[in-house]
Design a protein around this motif. Structure first.
Motif, PDB file in Angstrom:
ATOM      1  N   LEU A  59     -30.419  92.349 -92.888  1.00 35.65           N
ATOM      2  CA  LEU A  59     -29.265  91.443 -92.936  1.00 35.65           C
ATOM      3  C   LEU A  59     -28.139  92.122 -93.701  1.00 35.65           C
ATOM      4  O   LEU A  59     -28.406  92.884 -94.641  1.00 35.65           O
ATOM      5  N   TYR A  60     -26.899  91.795 -93.320  1.00 37.01           N
ATOM      6  CA  TYR A  60     -25.747  92.475 -93.898  1.00 37.01           C
ATOM      7  C   TYR A  60     -24.657  91.490 -94.290  1.00 37.01           C
ATOM      8  O   TYR A  60     -24.497  90.426 -93.678  1.00 37.01           O
ATOM      9  N   GLU A  61     -23.898  91.885 -95.282  1.00 34.95           N
ATOM     10  CA  GLU A  61     -22.661  91.182 -95.616  1.00 34.95           C
ATOM     11  C   GLU A  61     -21.671  91.439 -94.486  1.00 34.95           C
ATOM     12  O   GLU A  61     -21.651  92.521 -93.894  1.00 34.95           O
ATOM     13  N   ASP A  62     -20.858  90.444 -94.183  1.00 33.83           N
ATOM     14  CA  ASP A  62     -20.008  90.520 -92.994  1.00 33.83           C
ATOM     15  C   ASP A  62     -19.102  91.745 -92.968  1.00 33.83           C
ATOM     16  O   ASP A  62     -18.896  92.358 -91.917  1.00 33.83           O
ATOM     17  N   SER A  63     -18.550  92.137 -94.097  1.00 25.82           N
ATOM     18  CA  SER A  63     -17.562  93.220 -94.096  1.00 25.82           C
ATOM     19  C   SER A  63     -18.176  94.588 -93.821  1.00 25.82           C
ATOM     20  O   SER A  63     -17.440  95.534 -93.527  1.00 25.82           O
ATOM     21  N   VAL A  64     -19.496  94.713 -93.897  1.00 27.70           N
ATOM     22  CA  VAL A  64     -20.124  96.014 -93.662  1.00 27.70           C
ATOM     23  C   VAL A  64     -20.892  96.063 -92.346  1.00 27.70           C
ATOM     24  O   VAL A  64     -21.396  97.124 -91.965  1.00 27.70           O
ATOM     25  N   LYS A  65     -20.986  94.940 -91.661  1.00 26.20           N
ATOM     26  CA  LYS A  65     -21.706  94.915 -90.378  1.00 26.20           C
ATOM     27  C   LYS A  65     -21.090  95.907 -89.402  1.00 26.20           C
ATOM     28  O   LYS A  65     -19.872  95.977 -89.243  1.00 26.20           O
ATOM     29  N   GLY A  66     -21.952  96.676 -88.754  1.00 24.19           N
ATOM     30  CA  GLY A  66     -21.487  97.670 -87.799  1.00 24.19           C
ATOM     31  C   GLY A  66     -21.092  98.989 -88.426  1.00 24.19           C
ATOM     32  O   GLY A  66     -20.877  99.975 -87.717  1.00 24.19           O
ATOM     33  N   ARG A  67     -20.972  99.027 -89.759  1.00 22.15           N
ATOM     34  CA  ARG A  67     -20.617 100.266 -90.461  1.00 22.15           C
ATOM     35  C   ARG A  67     -21.759 100.781 -91.320  1.00 22.15           C
ATOM     36  O   ARG A  67     -21.938 101.995 -91.450  1.00 22.15           O
ATOM     37  N   PHE A  68     -22.508  99.883 -91.933  1.00 18.63           N
ATOM     38  CA  PHE A  68     -23.600 100.255 -92.824  1.00 18.63           C
ATOM     39  C   PHE A  68     -24.946  99.951 -92.163  1.00 18.63           C
ATOM     40  O   PHE A  68     -25.078  98.970 -91.418  1.00 18.63           O
ATOM     41  N   THR A  69     -25.939 100.772 -92.477  1.00 19.01           N
ATOM     42  CA  THR A  69     -27.293 100.549 -91.984  1.00 19.01           C
ATOM     43  C   THR A  69     -28.290 100.735 -93.120  1.00 19.01           C
ATOM     44  O   THR A  69     -28.310 101.792 -93.759  1.00 19.01           O
ATOM     45  N   ILE A  70     -29.095  99.717 -93.355  1.00 19.37           N
ATOM     46  CA  ILE A  70     -30.158  99.809 -94.358  1.00 19.37           C
ATOM     47  C   ILE A  70     -31.456 100.141 -93.643  1.00 19.37           C
ATOM     48  O   ILE A  70     -31.740  99.637 -92.551  1.00 19.37           O
ATOM     49  N   SER A  71     -32.245 101.006 -94.257  1.00 20.90           N
ATOM     50  CA  SER A  71     -33.543 101.377 -93.698  1.00 20.90           C
ATOM     51  C   SER A  71     -34.487 101.711 -94.847  1.00 20.90           C
ATOM     52  O   SER A  71     -34.056 101.841 -95.996  1.00 20.90           O
ATOM     53  N   MET A  83     -23.792 104.719 -94.819  1.00 20.43           N
ATOM     54  CA  MET A  83     -22.470 104.100 -94.828  1.00 20.43           C
ATOM     55  C   MET A  83     -21.504 104.948 -94.023  1.00 20.43           C
ATOM     56  O   MET A  83     -21.249 106.108 -94.375  1.00 20.43           O
ATOM     57  N   ASN A  84     -20.992 104.383 -92.945  1.00 19.19           N
ATOM     58  CA  ASN A  84     -20.041 105.070 -92.081  1.00 19.19           C
ATOM     59  C   ASN A  84     -18.692 104.348 -92.103  1.00 19.19           C
ATOM     60  O   ASN A  84     -18.601 103.198 -92.539  1.00 19.19           O
ATOM     61  N   SER A  85     -17.669 105.020 -91.629  1.00 14.56           N
ATOM     62  CA  SER A  85     -16.326 104.434 -91.552  1.00 14.56           C
ATOM     63  C   SER A  85     -15.931 103.802 -92.887  1.00 14.56           C
ATOM     64  O   SER A  85     -15.444 102.661 -92.933  1.00 14.56           O
ATOM     65  N   LEU A  86     -16.121 104.544 -93.940  1.00 13.45           N
ATOM     66  CA  LEU A  86     -15.862 103.998 -95.276  1.00 13.45           C
ATOM     67  C   LEU A  86     -14.388 103.713 -95.491  1.00 13.45           C
ATOM     68  O   LEU A  86     -13.506 104.427 -94.983  1.00 13.45           O
ATOM     69  N   GLU A  87     -14.139 102.658 -96.243  1.00 14.15           N
ATOM     70  CA  GLU A  87     -12.790 102.191 -96.544  1.00 14.15           C
ATOM     71  C   GLU A  87     -12.613 102.144 -98.058  1.00 14.15           C
ATOM     72  O   GLU A  87     -13.599 102.028 -98.794  1.00 14.15           O
ATOM     73  N   PRO A  88     -11.369 102.230 -98.535  1.00 16.07           N
ATOM     74  CA  PRO A  88     -11.153 102.144 -99.994  1.00 16.07           C
ATOM     75  C   PRO A  88     -11.776 100.884-100.609  1.00 16.07           C
ATOM     76  O   PRO A  88     -12.211 100.919-101.763  1.00 16.07           O
ATOM     77  N   GLU A  89     -11.834  99.811 -99.841  1.00 16.25           N
ATOM     78  CA  GLU A  89     -12.427  98.560-100.338  1.00 16.25           C
ATOM     79  C   GLU A  89     -13.930  98.674-100.581  1.00 16.25           C
ATOM     80  O   GLU A  89     -14.527  97.796-101.206  1.00 16.25           O
ATOM     81  N   ASP A  90     -14.539  99.737-100.104  1.00 17.10           N
ATOM     82  CA  ASP A  90     -15.976  99.960-100.342  1.00 17.10           C
ATOM     83  C   ASP A  90     -16.235 100.635-101.691  1.00 17.10           C
ATOM     84  O   ASP A  90     -17.390 100.807-102.079  1.00 17.10           O
TER      85      ASP A  90
END
Length: 128
Positions: A59-71, A83-90
């Motif tokens: 499960l993911y927080e909405d702002s990281v869905k599609g960019r982050f993957t936990i395994s 963590m892909n497509s990182l943004e300054p807000e990360d």
């Protein structure tokens, strides 16, 4: 008792990628639900992602869905956060956490108070 040690943080440009790792001690790692939280300066710690003890559910927080993957790799006692497509807000300190109740199956998975063990964190800085 579980000890958690995060690694893999660093400085990256906007759009870049990082892979965080969290190494756990103890023989019961495979029975713990695991999660990543983060805390930016002046802000409260917030949920990022969680994975069930067996790795079946994430499960993911909405702002990281599609960019982050936990395994997780239970043979290596390690959980990861790609963590892909990182943004300054990360930008934040990222913490690994463990809990013994597989909260992913409840409504409590995003509440930090439900986690029993925490690492010391690893800094992630995304430059614009």
């Amino acid at each position: 008792q579980v000890q958690l040690v995060e690694s893999g943080g660093g400085l990256v440009q906007t759009g870049g990628s990082l892979r965080l790792s969290c190494a756990a001690s103890g023989r019961t790692f495979s029975t713990y639900g695991m999660a990543w939280f983060r805390q930016a300066p002046g802000k409260e710690r917030e949920f990022v992602a969680t994975i069930s003890s067996g790795g079946e559910i994430t499960l993911y927080e909405d702002s990281v869905k599609g960019r982050f993957t936990i395994s997780r790799d239970n043979a290596k006692n390690t959980v990861y956060l790609q963590m892909n497509s990182l943004e300054p807000e990360d930008t934040a300190v990222y913490y690994c956490a463990a809990e013994a109740s597989d909260l992913v199956y409840s409504d409590l998975y995003s509440d930090a108070r439900g986690y029993d063990y925490w690492g010391r964190g690893t800094q992630v800085t995304v430059s614009s």
